[in-house]
Design a protein around this motif. Structure first.
Motif: not given
Length: 267
Positions: A207-218, A1-13, A42-46
């Protein structure tokens, strides 16, 4: 999966760049006399991948439903990229970037694979209510849907009905439907439940192929799967926190060994 397929992870405005992707503080849920979740934080970092494990009845699913917005907590708060979303419903959280899958498949079984992803794509856009518009194979929504199906290896099944998919393929489709909305955070609720060994391998690779920019809670009952896919892991038992640490730290923790193996190593 390419990173371009998914938006980045900036927070809400307006949220700070250093804010956690997800921050849960002293979250609790009581059903009558039953304390299903008791003071979980718990806390999940970007960009981080975190797993929540525990035996059946540990409170994992209740915790997930509170984070996703399906269930209101009795106490505690939930922040998404620095914004308090504790009182927001699932639809409003989705618009803020929460993508999620379900423990029990939540698909349109009589529709095609492609149409399921189209519905998800429209649901996350300004065209959410425009279902009567003719959809061609070159419109923007369809193009995104096809690209997402390719990223989860379901292109060859796009014209098949969901009812004809295997259980594992339905899990792949659910992930495609979550990702096509371009989420800022992805919540996976026991995605390996009911899968064969081969299907688990396919899911792990996906799941391993997901962009590392995307935070995941499993949230996962399968300890080996969760420990192999995450940066940190939290173990729960009877609604309470047991330990949070790296996969190796959690794997070697005596209480975790007792929970999963029925024994506690002697020191």
């Amino acid at each position: 999966m390419t990173t371009s397929a998914i938006a980045g992870v900036p927070g809400p405005h307006g949220s700070g760049a250093s804010a956690p992707a997800l921050a849960v503080t002293e979250l609790g849920k009581r059903y009558g006399g039953v304390q299903a979740v008791d003071g979980i934080s718990l806390s999940l970092a970007p960009g981080e991948r975190m797993g929540v494990i525990g035996p059946n009845g540990a409170g994992k699913t209740t915790l997930f439903k509170m984070i996703a917005g399906d269930v209101s907590p009795t106490v505690g708060t939930i922040d998404l990229f620095g914004r308090d979303v504790t009182k927001l419903d699932t639809a409003r959280r989705a618009r803020l970037g929460v993508g999620r899958t379900f423990q029990v498949s939540n698909l349109f079984r009589d529709m095609t694979v492609l149409d399921n992803v189209r519905v998800a794509a429209r649901g996350g856009s300004s065209q959410a209510r425009i279902f009567w518009r003719t959809q061609g194979l070159r419109d923007e929504v369809t193009t995104r849907a096809i690209e997402m199906l390719d990223s989860v290896d379901l292109t060859s099944r796009r014209d098949d009905t969901v009812a004809d998919l295997s259980h594992g393929e339905q899990r792949q489709l659910e992930i495609a439907m979550a990702l096509v909305t371009e989420p800022s955070i992805l919540l996976l609720d026991e995605p390996a439940a009911g899968l064969s060994a081969a299907e688990r391998t396919t899911l792990r690779d996906l799941i391993e192929s997901l962009p590392r920019t995307l935070p995941v809670l499993l949230i996962e009952h399968d300890m080996s799967l969760a420990l192999g896919l995450t940066d940190r892991v939290m173990c729960m038992e009877n609604g309470r926190h047991v330990v949070t640490g790296t996969p190796d730290e959690v794997r070697d923790h005596p209480t975790v060994k007792e929970i999963y193996l029925g024994r506690r190593d002697k020191k």
